[in-house]
Design an enzyme around this catalytic site. Structure first.
Site, PDB file in Angstrom:
ATOM      1  N   ARG A  97      -4.046 -12.444  -6.293  1.00 62.87           N
ATOM      2  CA  ARG A  97      -4.975 -11.327  -6.352  1.00 62.87           C
ATOM      3  C   ARG A  97      -5.324 -10.871  -4.931  1.00 62.87           C
ATOM      4  O   ARG A  97      -5.499 -11.695  -4.028  1.00 62.87           O
ATOM      5  CB  ARG A  97      -6.267 -11.751  -7.065  1.00 62.87           C
ATOM      6  CG  ARG A  97      -6.090 -11.868  -8.566  1.00 62.87           C
ATOM      7  CD  ARG A  97      -5.873 -10.483  -9.164  1.00 62.87           C
ATOM      8  NE  ARG A  97      -5.789 -10.458 -10.599  1.00 62.87           N
ATOM      9  CZ  ARG A  97      -4.656 -10.314 -11.304  1.00 62.87           C
ATOM     10  NH1 ARG A  97      -3.485 -10.252 -10.691  1.00 62.87           N
ATOM     11  NH2 ARG A  97      -4.683 -10.221 -12.604  1.00 62.87           N
ATOM     12  N   HIS A 113       2.981  -5.291  -6.809  1.00 62.56           N
ATOM     13  CA  HIS A 113       2.457  -6.097  -7.937  1.00 62.56           C
ATOM     14  C   HIS A 113       3.558  -6.304  -8.991  1.00 62.56           C
ATOM     15  O   HIS A 113       3.371  -5.996 -10.169  1.00 62.56           O
ATOM     16  CB  HIS A 113       1.233  -5.421  -8.565  1.00 62.56           C
ATOM     17  CG  HIS A 113       0.342  -6.394  -9.307  1.00 62.56           C
ATOM     18  ND1 HIS A 113      -1.021  -6.454  -9.131  1.00 62.56           N
ATOM     19  CD2 HIS A 113       0.632  -7.353 -10.223  1.00 62.56           C
ATOM     20  CE1 HIS A 113      -1.527  -7.384  -9.916  1.00 62.56           C
ATOM     21  NE2 HIS A 113      -0.539  -7.951 -10.595  1.00 62.56           N
TER      22      HIS A 113
HETATM   23  C1  OXD Z   1      -1.864 -10.325 -14.830  1.00 69.10           C
HETATM   24  C2  OXD Z   1      -1.186  -9.443 -13.868  1.00 69.10           C
HETATM   25  O1  OXD Z   1      -3.004 -10.716 -14.597  1.00 69.10           O
HETATM   26  O2  OXD Z   1      -0.163  -8.843 -14.230  1.00 69.10           O
HETATM   27  O3  OXD Z   1      -1.252 -10.656 -15.851  1.00 69.10           O
HETATM   28  O4  OXD Z   1      -1.646  -9.287 -12.741  1.00 69.10           O
END
Ligand code: OXD
Length: 314
Positions: free
Chosen positions: A223, A278
């Site tokens: 994150r 991501h």
């Molecule tokens: C999740 C993401 O939390 O894709 O699944 O970031």
């Protein structure tokens, strides 16, 4: 039971879930308000507040991803409704590959060779033995545990860190504040797989970066909120193309506090930063639907479920 799905490509999810769960009526957020209001379950990824507020007889929410921070921070979340989330669902293996690529990128000097290529410089670096390249994994949930095992299976010594004590085969486990420091001082590549919670925000800051050995590298498929970006840029040193590396040799980043990463972010042009959008751990529809189906049936049957703890944030 009526299940309301909200995610990109919701129609695909709706049709696939309806096939697996013939006893359910599956609708998307495009359905008429009267049908949405009568939903028993929501299966959602980053739903808008109105969708959370609307149902009048909600029995459970399935989060269609591993991270629950978007759901838990939504002021319209009905707090009394239990939440389950995807756990692993095929993501771990993909994130493991991303991390293995990243570790080898630094251990086999691909970052240095790229810079040499820009100067047409033919110069070989001695290979540092894998056994001499400890990797740290922060976060030993379903994903972190699997990723740590994959890196260990490649022959790297792996240190893992979690909030509470854990014992895992082939991983040196640390926990708590002292454990974090002990791990940081030992590892040459640090991997972030912690959830986004108030306790993990900016866990990578000036102090923790300074605890890493000089020349360590960072991989963040977790994150964006885990990293204090100013401290990261400082540790990476000047954004110049030359051989000069900061205390931190480089960073491979897949997650950012604001996504898409804004065009003006200095991270885009930093020569020792690699950015991916991501993509480290996309949700695999088949594996995710197995978990959604099991969770909905367990909710209906009143069977025990692994419910998200809103205070812990995962
Ligand atoms: C999740 C993401 O939390 O894709 O699944 O970031």
């Amino acid at each position: 039971m009526r299940v309301l799905i909200h995610i990109d490509d919701a129609e695909q999810w709706r049709d696939a879930l309806a096939r697996r769960l013939p006893e359910a009526e599956v609708i998307t957020s495009d359905a008429p308000a009267s049908e949405r209001r009568a939903a028993d379950y929501l299966a959602v990824w980053k739903p808008p507040g109105w969708l959370l507020r609307e149902p009048t007889r909600l029995k459970g929410i399935v989060n269609l991803g591993a991270g629950v921070e978007a759901l838990l921070s939504n002021p319209d979340l009905p707090v009394e409704v239990p939440i389950v989330k995807l756990r692993d669902a095929g993501m771990s293996e993909l994130i493991g590959d991303y991390v293995r690529y990243g570790v080898l990128h630094f251990q086999r000097d691909f970052d240095r060779y790229r810079r040499q290529q820009a100067r047409a410089e033919w110069r070989e670096h001695a290979v540092d033995d894998k056994g001499n390249w400890p990797v740290g994994v922060l976060g030993l949930g379903a994903i972190g545990t699997k990723v740590a095992a994959m890196v260990a299976a490649d022959g790297f010594p792996v240190h893992g860190w979690s909030r509470s004590p854990k014992t895992l085969e082939a991983i040196t486990c640390h926990h708590g504040d002292d454990g974090l420091l002990a791990l940081l001082t030992r590892v040459r590549t640090l991997v972030l797989l912690l959830p986004d919670t108030p306790a993990t925000r900016h866990v990578i800051n000036a102090e923790t970066l300074a605890a890493l050995p000089a020349g360590a590298s960072l991989i963040n498929p977790g994150r964006g909120s885990l990293i204090d970006e100013a401290a990261l840029l400082n540790a990476l040193g000047p954004a110049s193309e030359g051989e000069t590396e900061g205390r931190l040799r480089g960073a491979i980043l897949d997650a950012f506090p604001e996504e898409p990463l804004p065009a003006e972010s200095p991270l885009w042009s930093h020569p020792r930063v690699w950015i991916t959008p991501h993509m480290a751990g996309p949700t695999l529809l088949g594996a995710a639907l197995d978990q959604v189906t099991d969770a909905l049936r367990a909710f209906e049957a009143g069977e025990p479920l692994d419910i998200v703890d809103p205070d812990a944030g995962y």
